[in-house]
Design a protein around this motif. Structure first.
Motif, PDB file in Angstrom:
ATOM      1  N   ASP A   1     -10.423 -20.277 -27.381  1.00  0.00           N
ATOM      2  CA  ASP A   1     -11.134 -20.201 -26.117  1.00  0.00           C
ATOM      3  C   ASP A   1     -12.068 -18.999 -26.140  1.00  0.00           C
ATOM      4  OD1 ASP A   1     -11.081 -21.522 -23.287  1.00  0.00           O
ATOM      5  OD2 ASP A   1     -11.323 -19.367 -22.975  1.00  0.00           O
ATOM      6  N   THR A   2     -13.266 -19.199 -25.613  1.00  0.00           N
ATOM      7  CA  THR A   2     -14.288 -18.159 -25.599  1.00  0.00           C
ATOM      8  C   THR A   2     -14.602 -17.766 -24.163  1.00  0.00           C
ATOM      9  OG1 THR A   2     -15.245 -18.985 -27.656  1.00  0.00           O
ATOM     10  CG2 THR A   2     -16.654 -17.579 -26.294  1.00  0.00           C
ATOM     11  N   VAL A   3     -14.594 -16.454 -23.908  1.00  0.00           N
ATOM     12  CA  VAL A   3     -14.859 -15.921 -22.582  1.00  0.00           C
ATOM     13  C   VAL A   3     -15.995 -14.913 -22.681  1.00  0.00           C
ATOM     14  CG1 VAL A   3     -13.910 -14.471 -20.731  1.00  0.00           C
ATOM     15  CG2 VAL A   3     -12.510 -16.275 -21.745  1.00  0.00           C
ATOM     16  N   VAL A   4     -16.983 -15.054 -21.817  1.00  0.00           N
ATOM     17  CA  VAL A   4     -18.090 -14.096 -21.724  1.00  0.00           C
ATOM     18  C   VAL A   4     -17.837 -13.235 -20.490  1.00  0.00           C
ATOM     19  CG1 VAL A   4     -20.580 -13.819 -21.424  1.00  0.00           C
ATOM     20  CG2 VAL A   4     -19.697 -15.666 -22.862  1.00  0.00           C
ATOM     21  N   ALA A   5     -17.942 -11.925 -20.664  1.00  0.00           N
ATOM     22  CA  ALA A   5     -17.604 -11.016 -19.573  1.00  0.00           C
ATOM     23  C   ALA A   5     -18.630  -9.904 -19.427  1.00  0.00           C
ATOM     24  CB  ALA A   5     -16.226 -10.401 -19.806  1.00  0.00           C
ATOM     25  N   VAL A   6     -18.902  -9.563 -18.177  1.00  0.00           N
ATOM     26  CA  VAL A   6     -19.691  -8.375 -17.846  1.00  0.00           C
ATOM     27  C   VAL A   6     -18.725  -7.448 -17.114  1.00  0.00           C
ATOM     28  CG1 VAL A   6     -21.623  -7.452 -16.522  1.00  0.00           C
ATOM     29  CG2 VAL A   6     -21.860  -9.643 -17.703  1.00  0.00           C
ATOM     30  N   GLY A   7     -18.340  -6.369 -17.776  1.00  0.00           N
ATOM     31  CA  GLY A   7     -17.299  -5.514 -17.225  1.00  0.00           C
ATOM     32  C   GLY A   7     -16.003  -6.306 -17.120  1.00  0.00           C
ATOM     33  N   ARG A   8     -15.397  -6.315 -15.934  1.00  0.00           N
ATOM     34  CA  ARG A   8     -14.164  -7.059 -15.715  1.00  0.00           C
ATOM     35  C   ARG A   8     -14.433  -8.490 -15.247  1.00  0.00           C
ATOM     36  NH1 ARG A   8      -9.797  -3.347 -14.388  1.00  0.00           N
ATOM     37  NH2 ARG A   8      -9.002  -4.834 -12.861  1.00  0.00           N
ATOM     38  N   ARG A   9     -15.694  -8.807 -15.040  1.00  0.00           N
ATOM     39  CA  ARG A   9     -16.074 -10.107 -14.472  1.00  0.00           C
ATOM     40  C   ARG A   9     -16.168 -11.177 -15.554  1.00  0.00           C
ATOM     41  NH1 ARG A   9     -21.562 -11.149 -10.927  1.00  0.00           N
ATOM     42  NH2 ARG A   9     -21.341 -13.409 -10.714  1.00  0.00           N
ATOM     43  N   ILE A  10     -15.439 -12.269 -15.360  1.00  0.00           N
ATOM     44  CA  ILE A  10     -15.486 -13.414 -16.271  1.00  0.00           C
ATOM     45  C   ILE A  10     -16.592 -14.350 -15.806  1.00  0.00           C
ATOM     46  CG2 ILE A  10     -14.214 -15.435 -17.103  1.00  0.00           C
ATOM     47  CD1 ILE A  10     -11.610 -13.792 -16.603  1.00  0.00           C
TER      48      ILE A  10
ATOM     49  N   LEU B   1     -27.935 -12.109 -14.723  1.00  0.00           N
ATOM     50  CA  LEU B   1     -26.920 -11.060 -14.800  1.00  0.00           C
ATOM     51  C   LEU B   1     -26.899 -10.403 -16.183  1.00  0.00           C
ATOM     52  CD1 LEU B   1     -24.543  -9.623 -13.372  1.00  0.00           C
ATOM     53  CD2 LEU B   1     -23.074 -11.428 -14.284  1.00  0.00           C
ATOM     54  N   LEU B   2     -27.083 -11.204 -17.240  1.00  0.00           N
ATOM     55  CA  LEU B   2     -27.011 -10.693 -18.611  1.00  0.00           C
ATOM     56  C   LEU B   2     -28.298  -9.994 -19.055  1.00  0.00           C
ATOM     57  CD1 LEU B   2     -25.230 -13.736 -20.293  1.00  0.00           C
ATOM     58  CD2 LEU B   2     -24.208 -11.540 -19.679  1.00  0.00           C
ATOM     59  N   SER B   3     -29.396 -10.225 -18.363  1.00  0.00           N
ATOM     60  CA  SER B   3     -30.695  -9.689 -18.747  1.00  0.00           C
ATOM     61  C   SER B   3     -30.670  -8.172 -18.899  1.00  0.00           C
ATOM     62  CB  SER B   3     -31.729 -10.080 -17.681  1.00  0.00           C
ATOM     63  OG  SER B   3     -32.974  -9.460 -17.953  1.00  0.00           O
ATOM     64  N   GLY B   4     -30.973  -7.722 -20.109  1.00  0.00           N
ATOM     65  CA  GLY B   4     -31.128  -6.301 -20.368  1.00  0.00           C
ATOM     66  C   GLY B   4     -29.852  -5.487 -20.366  1.00  0.00           C
ATOM     67  N   ARG B   5     -28.699  -6.151 -20.251  1.00  0.00           N
ATOM     68  CA  ARG B   5     -27.463  -5.375 -20.186  1.00  0.00           C
ATOM     69  C   ARG B   5     -26.463  -5.835 -21.238  1.00  0.00           C
ATOM     70  NH1 ARG B   5     -25.043  -6.579 -14.335  1.00  0.00           N
ATOM     71  NH2 ARG B   5     -23.555  -5.004 -14.997  1.00  0.00           N
ATOM     72  N   ARG B   6     -25.529  -4.958 -21.512  1.00  0.00           N
ATOM     73  CA  ARG B   6     -24.510  -5.238 -22.516  1.00  0.00           C
ATOM     74  C   ARG B   6     -23.410  -6.104 -21.907  1.00  0.00           C
ATOM     75  NH1 ARG B   6     -22.278  -0.445 -26.347  1.00  0.00           N
ATOM     76  NH2 ARG B   6     -24.526  -0.259 -26.544  1.00  0.00           N
ATOM     77  N   HIS B   7     -22.908  -7.028 -22.702  1.00  0.00           N
ATOM     78  CA  HIS B   7     -21.760  -7.828 -22.274  1.00  0.00           C
ATOM     79  C   HIS B   7     -20.852  -8.053 -23.473  1.00  0.00           C
ATOM     80  CE1 HIS B   7     -24.539 -10.956 -23.756  1.00  0.00           C
ATOM     81  NE2 HIS B   7     -23.475 -11.708 -23.968  1.00  0.00           N
ATOM     82  N   ARG B   8     -19.672  -8.593 -23.206  1.00  0.00           N
ATOM     83  CA  ARG B   8     -18.701  -8.817 -24.268  1.00  0.00           C
ATOM     84  C   ARG B   8     -18.323 -10.295 -24.332  1.00  0.00           C
ATOM     85  NH1 ARG B   8     -13.955  -5.489 -22.374  1.00  0.00           N
ATOM     86  NH2 ARG B   8     -14.891  -6.083 -20.386  1.00  0.00           N
ATOM     87  N   VAL B   9     -18.054 -10.746 -25.544  1.00  0.00           N
ATOM     88  CA  VAL B   9     -17.566 -12.110 -25.761  1.00  0.00           C
ATOM     89  C   VAL B   9     -16.221 -12.011 -26.469  1.00  0.00           C
ATOM     90  CG1 VAL B   9     -17.977 -14.331 -26.881  1.00  0.00           C
ATOM     91  CG2 VAL B   9     -19.906 -13.071 -25.894  1.00  0.00           C
ATOM     92  N   PHE B  10     -15.202 -12.555 -25.832  1.00  0.00           N
ATOM     93  CA  PHE B  10     -13.861 -12.601 -26.415  1.00  0.00           C
ATOM     94  C   PHE B  10     -13.590 -14.035 -26.853  1.00  0.00           C
ATOM     95  CE2 PHE B  10     -13.705  -9.269 -23.169  1.00  0.00           C
ATOM     96  CZ  PHE B  10     -13.209  -8.200 -23.901  1.00  0.00           C
ATOM     97  N   THR B  11     -13.218 -14.202 -28.107  1.00  0.00           N
ATOM     98  CA  THR B  11     -12.758 -15.516 -28.546  1.00  0.00           C
ATOM     99  C   THR B  11     -11.349 -15.357 -29.097  1.00  0.00           C
ATOM    100  OG1 THR B  11     -14.967 -16.376 -28.985  1.00  0.00           O
ATOM    101  CG2 THR B  11     -13.139 -17.485 -30.063  1.00  0.00           C
ATOM    102  N   ALA B  12     -10.427 -15.991 -28.404  1.00  0.00           N
ATOM    103  CA  ALA B  12      -9.026 -15.970 -28.804  1.00  0.00           C
ATOM    104  C   ALA B  12      -8.711 -17.246 -29.562  1.00  0.00           C
ATOM    105  CB  ALA B  12      -8.128 -15.865 -27.573  1.00  0.00           C
ATOM    106  N   ILE B  13      -7.862 -17.129 -30.579  1.00  0.00           N
ATOM    107  CA  ILE B  13      -7.401 -18.307 -31.314  1.00  0.00           C
ATOM    108  C   ILE B  13      -5.881 -18.263 -31.392  1.00  0.00           C
ATOM    109  CG2 ILE B  13      -9.478 -18.820 -32.653  1.00  0.00           C
ATOM    110  CD1 ILE B  13      -8.243 -17.228 -34.964  1.00  0.00           C
TER     111      ILE B  13
END
Length: 196
Positions: free
Chosen positions: A75-84, A100-112
């Motif tokens: 499963d893949t989750v894209v997050a900005v801070g704590r926001r999913i 929301l993603l424009s010009g800012r850093r975000h994280r992608v978590f992919t769990a297997i």
């Protein structure tokens, strides 16, 4: 010599199937797990991704046992801070995500999660940080018009034209697509798959 293990891929995603093929693994069966993917109250992005991958694997435990096969789920989750961020199912959601993603850093978590026929569960997670360039309204509209965002976490698919909008990335490119190959290879090798 023990028999070569077999695999059920708990995903209908063609991208996950293509990435798995890069490891030289062809699933015995594709069987998407139907689970509720709604985040729990106050659930953070990393544990949310891990819970969904685990739930998808466990949903197919009876099939794994019956066919003496391992189940690989992700499963893949894209997050900005704590926001999913949601999976974009309509143009308005995709547009809101991209703004929301424009010009800012975000994280992608992919769990297997890899479930063995005997019920042994192995899990890994990859975290990738990305930053999009500042996006103009025209760039957002053009990307939304492409339709690549449909059903994608965070409203974009890095394997498509959105990759040209990524100014910086640290982590797993394959993880952002939906199956982190380094972590997947480690799980499969630990389970006895002959990957060299």
């Amino acid at each position: 010599m023990p028999p070569t293990p077999t695999l059920i891929l708990a995903s209908a995603s063609p991208r996950r199937r293509e990435l798995l093929a890069r490891l030289g693994v062809t699933p015995l069966r594709i069987a998407a797990a139907d689970i509720d993917e709604t985040p729990q109250p106050a659930e953070l992005p990393r544990p949310h991704a891990a819970r969904l991958a685990r739930s998808k694997a466990l949903a197919l435990s009876a099939m794994a046992a019956a066919e003496a096969a391992h189940v690989l789920a992700g499963d893949t989750v894209v997050a900005v801070g704590r926001r999913i961020l949601p999976k974009a199912e309509d143009p308005d959601t995709a547009t809101a995500c991209l703004r929301l993603l424009s010009g800012r850093r975000h994280r992608v978590f992919t769990a297997i999660a890899l479930l063995a026929p005997d019920g042994t569960l192995r899990e890994r997670i990859s975290e990738t940080q990305l930053r999009f360039k500042p996006l103009t309204e025209g760039e957002i509209a053009a990307y939304v018009a492409s339709g690549e965002w449909q059903g994608k976490a965070g409203g974009y698919a890095i394997q498509g034209s959105a990759e040209a909008l990524v100014a910086w990335m640290a982590g797993s490119h394959s993880g952002v697509i939906g199956l982190p190959l380094f972590e997947t290879r480690a799980l499969l090798k630990a389970a006895g798959f002959p990957l060299g």
